[in-house]
Design a protein around this motif. Structure first.
Motif, PDB file in Angstrom:
ATOM      1  N   MET A 160      66.929  49.674  29.543  1.00  0.00           N
ATOM      2  CA  MET A 160      67.404  50.514  30.579  1.00  0.00           C
ATOM      3  C   MET A 160      68.842  50.490  30.830  1.00  0.00           C
ATOM      4  O   MET A 160      69.352  49.465  31.319  1.00  0.00           O
ATOM      5  CB  MET A 160      66.431  50.489  31.658  1.00  0.00           C
ATOM      6  N   ARG A 161      69.752  51.228  30.643  1.00  0.00           N
ATOM      7  CA  ARG A 161      71.045  51.368  30.956  1.00  0.00           C
ATOM      8  C   ARG A 161      71.467  52.856  31.367  1.00  0.00           C
ATOM      9  O   ARG A 161      71.013  53.930  30.769  1.00  0.00           O
ATOM     10  CB  ARG A 161      71.905  50.776  29.875  1.00  0.00           C
ATOM     11  N   SER A 187      67.240  61.730  45.783  1.00  0.00           N
ATOM     12  CA  SER A 187      67.491  60.636  44.851  1.00  0.00           C
ATOM     13  C   SER A 187      66.379  59.848  44.637  1.00  0.00           C
ATOM     14  O   SER A 187      66.172  59.091  45.300  1.00  0.00           O
ATOM     15  CB  SER A 187      68.935  60.117  44.768  1.00  0.00           C
ATOM     16  N   VAL A 188      66.093  59.590  43.326  1.00  0.00           N
ATOM     17  CA  VAL A 188      64.435  58.872  43.145  1.00  0.00           C
ATOM     18  C   VAL A 188      65.188  57.652  42.094  1.00  0.00           C
ATOM     19  O   VAL A 188      65.735  57.982  41.044  1.00  0.00           O
ATOM     20  CB  VAL A 188      63.527  59.602  42.482  1.00  0.00           C
ATOM     21  N   ASP A 189      65.024  56.413  42.318  1.00  0.00           N
ATOM     22  CA  ASP A 189      65.322  55.283  41.755  1.00  0.00           C
ATOM     23  C   ASP A 189      64.060  54.264  42.010  1.00  0.00           C
ATOM     24  O   ASP A 189      63.218  54.048  42.567  1.00  0.00           O
ATOM     25  CB  ASP A 189      66.837  54.747  42.116  1.00  0.00           C
ATOM     26  N   LYS A 190      64.491  53.070  41.372  1.00  0.00           N
ATOM     27  CA  LYS A 190      63.931  51.929  41.643  1.00  0.00           C
ATOM     28  C   LYS A 190      64.758  50.659  41.925  1.00  0.00           C
ATOM     29  O   LYS A 190      64.892  49.672  41.330  1.00  0.00           O
ATOM     30  CB  LYS A 190      62.877  51.416  40.303  1.00  0.00           C
ATOM     31  N   LEU A 194      65.488  47.009  40.246  1.00  0.00           N
ATOM     32  CA  LEU A 194      66.347  47.047  38.761  1.00  0.00           C
ATOM     33  C   LEU A 194      67.662  47.334  39.363  1.00  0.00           C
ATOM     34  O   LEU A 194      68.161  47.875  40.110  1.00  0.00           O
ATOM     35  CB  LEU A 194      65.800  48.350  38.205  1.00  0.00           C
ATOM     36  N   GLU A 195      68.506  46.577  38.299  1.00  0.00           N
ATOM     37  CA  GLU A 195      69.831  46.866  38.663  1.00  0.00           C
ATOM     38  C   GLU A 195      70.518  48.212  38.385  1.00  0.00           C
ATOM     39  O   GLU A 195      71.218  48.708  38.983  1.00  0.00           O
ATOM     40  CB  GLU A 195      70.603  45.752  37.559  1.00  0.00           C
ATOM     41  N   THR A 196      69.972  48.743  37.376  1.00  0.00           N
ATOM     42  CA  THR A 196      70.089  50.299  37.073  1.00  0.00           C
ATOM     43  C   THR A 196      69.951  51.085  38.271  1.00  0.00           C
ATOM     44  O   THR A 196      70.670  52.107  38.716  1.00  0.00           O
ATOM     45  CB  THR A 196      69.490  50.985  35.556  1.00  0.00           C
ATOM     46  N   ARG A 201      71.895  54.236  42.664  1.00  0.00           N
ATOM     47  CA  ARG A 201      72.064  54.683  44.214  1.00  0.00           C
ATOM     48  C   ARG A 201      73.240  54.711  44.516  1.00  0.00           C
ATOM     49  O   ARG A 201      73.796  55.631  45.446  1.00  0.00           O
ATOM     50  CB  ARG A 201      70.961  53.884  44.988  1.00  0.00           C
ATOM     51  N   ASP A 202      74.214  53.710  44.272  1.00  0.00           N
ATOM     52  CA  ASP A 202      75.427  53.609  44.721  1.00  0.00           C
ATOM     53  C   ASP A 202      76.138  54.725  44.265  1.00  0.00           C
ATOM     54  O   ASP A 202      77.094  55.362  45.071  1.00  0.00           O
ATOM     55  CB  ASP A 202      76.022  52.172  44.080  1.00  0.00           C
TER      56      ASP A 202
END
Ligand code: IPM
Ligand code: MG
Length: 356
Positions: A160-161, A187-190, A194-196, A201-202
Motif C-alpha cells: 500500500m503506497r 476524508s476516509v482513511d485508516k 496505517l502510515e499511508t 490525512r496530513d
C-alpha cells in the motif's frame, strides 16, 4: 466528438446497446467505434485489453464501458483475466478520479434494504482515488517469507503506497466537487493503523487550507462503513483511496436499493473520462434481456456532462430516466408489486420515447 464503445462481457453488450441508442436520438453527431474488452478481448485477440482497443480508448474523447468478467476466466493467469482490462485502462489513461454518486430516486425508496426514512432523499458522492494504493503498489507477489514469525513459509504480499502528488490531486478534485454541492467533505482513511493513512490525512488537511468554504472532517474507514448504513444522509462528499473506495462504494450503492441504477465516471487531469455502470457483468443473467440498462444510460449522461461539454443533453437524459421511473416501469432488479416489469430493451425504448 469521438466515443469509444467498449461493451465487454456478460450483460455489458446488452446495456451498452441501450445507452448507444439513447445517445443516437439526441440529435448530436457522435463518432462511435466499438472494440472488444475483457473476456471478449481475450476471445478475439488473446488479451483482455487488446492493443487496438487501448489505442481506440486513447484516441477517443470519452469511453463508454459496459462491464468485464465471467467465472469462466477465473482460472486464467492474473494478467489475462478480464479485470485487468479495466485496471489497465485506468492506469494507462491516468483516470485517477472516480466519481460514484449514490442517489436514491424517490420512486425506488422501497427497493432499499434499509428503512425508507434512513435513505429517502439520499444524495451522496463517493470520490475514489483510482490509480494508486495497494491496487497498483509494488512490490507484490508470492514469495518465501524473508523474516517474521512465519519466516521461510510461503506468503502473499502487496504494497500500500500513496505519493504526495497522488493524494493532492484527488483532494483537489474532491474539494472542488464539494464546492459545487453542500460544501461538506469527509476524508476516509485508516490513520490509526496505517502510515499511508496518516500521510493521506496530513496531505488532505493541508490541501483544505485552499478551500476554507468547505467543511472537512476525517473518518476511519471502519467507522465510515458503519455510518454509511447507520445515517448515510449525513454525508455529502466522501473522498478515499482506491481500496477503501472500492468497498465503501459498493456499500453506498446498495443503500439505494439497486446497484443497477448507479453510473460512474473515471476522469483524468483534463476531464477525459471512462464512463461505466457501478455494477458488474452479471454473467448469471447475461443474454436474458432482463438487465437494467439505466446505470449505463445515466453513465452516458455523465459522459456528456463531464467530458463532452453537453450539460443540456445530460439533463435531458436524467429527466427521461426520472420520467420512465415515474411511469412505473421497472426492470427485475427494482421491480415491486404495483409497478410494470420490463426487460432491457423495453426500458431503453421507454427512455428513447421520453427523450422524443
Ligand atoms: C470496481 C470493480 C473493480 C475494482 C474490479 C473489476 C477490478 O470492483 O470498479 O469497483 O476493484 O476496482
Ligand atoms: Mg468494486
Amino acid at each position: 466528438m469521438k466515443i469509444a464503445i467498449l461493451p465487454g462481457d456478460g450483460i455489458g453488450p446488452e446495456i451498452v446497446a441501450e445507452a448507444v441508442r439513447v445517445l443516437n436520438v439526441l440529435g448530436e453527431q457522435f463518432e462511435m467505434e466499438t472494440a472488444p474488452v475483457g473476456g471478449a478481448g481475450y476471445e478475439a485477440h488473446g488479451h483482455p485489453l487488446p492493443e487496438a482497443t487501448l489505442q481506440l480508448a486513447k484516441d477517443a474523447d470519452a469511453i463508454l464501458f459496459g462491464a468485464v468478467g465471467d467465472w469462466k476466466y477465473d482460472t486464467l493467469e492474473r494478467a489475462l483475466r478480464p479485470e485487468q482490462a479495466i485496471l489497465g485502462l485506468r492506469k494507462t489513461l491516468g483516470l485517477f478520479a472516480n466519481f460514484r454518486p449514490a442517489i436514491l430516486y424517490p420512486e425506488l425508496a422501497g427497493a432499499s434494504t434499509l428503512k425508507p426514512e434512513v435513505v429517502s432523499g439520499l444524495d451522496i458522492l463517493i470520490i475514489r482515488e483510482l490509480t494508486g494504493d495497494i491496487y497498483f503498489g509494488h512490490p507484490r507477489g508470492v514469495r518465501t517469507a524473508p523474516d517474521g514469525a512465519f519466516k521461510g513459509e510461503r506468503e502473499g504480499f502487496d504494497t500500500m503506497r500513496y505519493a504526495e502528488t497522488e493524494i493532492r490531486r484527488i483532494a483537489h478534485v474532491a474539494f472542488q466537487a464539494a464546492l459545487k454541492r453542500d460544501k461538506r467533505l469527509t476524508s476516509v482513511d485508516k490513520a490509526n493503523v496505517l502510515e499511508t493513512g496518516q500521510f493521506w490525512r496530513d496531505i488532505v488537511t493541508d490541501v483544505h487550507r485552499q478551500y476554507p468554504a468547505v467543511m472537512l472532517d476525517h473518518m476511519y474507514v471502519d467507522n465510515a462503513a458503519m455510518q454509511l448504513v447507520r445515517a448515510p444522509k449525513k454525508f455529502d462528499v466522501l473522498v478515499t483511496g482506491n481500496m477503501f473506495g472500492d468497498i465503501l462504494s459498493d456499500a453506498a450503492a446498495m443503500l439505494t436499493g439497486s446497484i443497477g441504477m448507479l453510473p460512474s465516471a473515471s476522469l483524468d487531469a483534463n476531464n477525459k473520462g471512462l464512463y461505466e455502470p457501478s455494477h458488474g457483468s452479471a454473467p448469471d443473467i447475461a443474454g436474458k434481456g432482463i438487465a437494467n440498462p439505466l446505470a449505463t444510460i445515466l453513465s452516458a449522461a455523465m459522459m456528456l456532462r463531464f467530458s463532452l461539454n453537453m450539460p443540456e443533453q445530460a439533463d435531458r437524459i436524467d429527466a427521461a430516466v426520472k420520467s420512465v421511473l415515474a411511469q412505473g416501469l421497472r426492470t427485475a432488479d427494482i421491480h415491486e408489486s404495483g409497478t410494470t416489469l420490463v426487460g432491457t430493451e423495453a426500458m431503453g425504448d421507454a427512455v428513447v420515447k421520453a427523450l422524443n
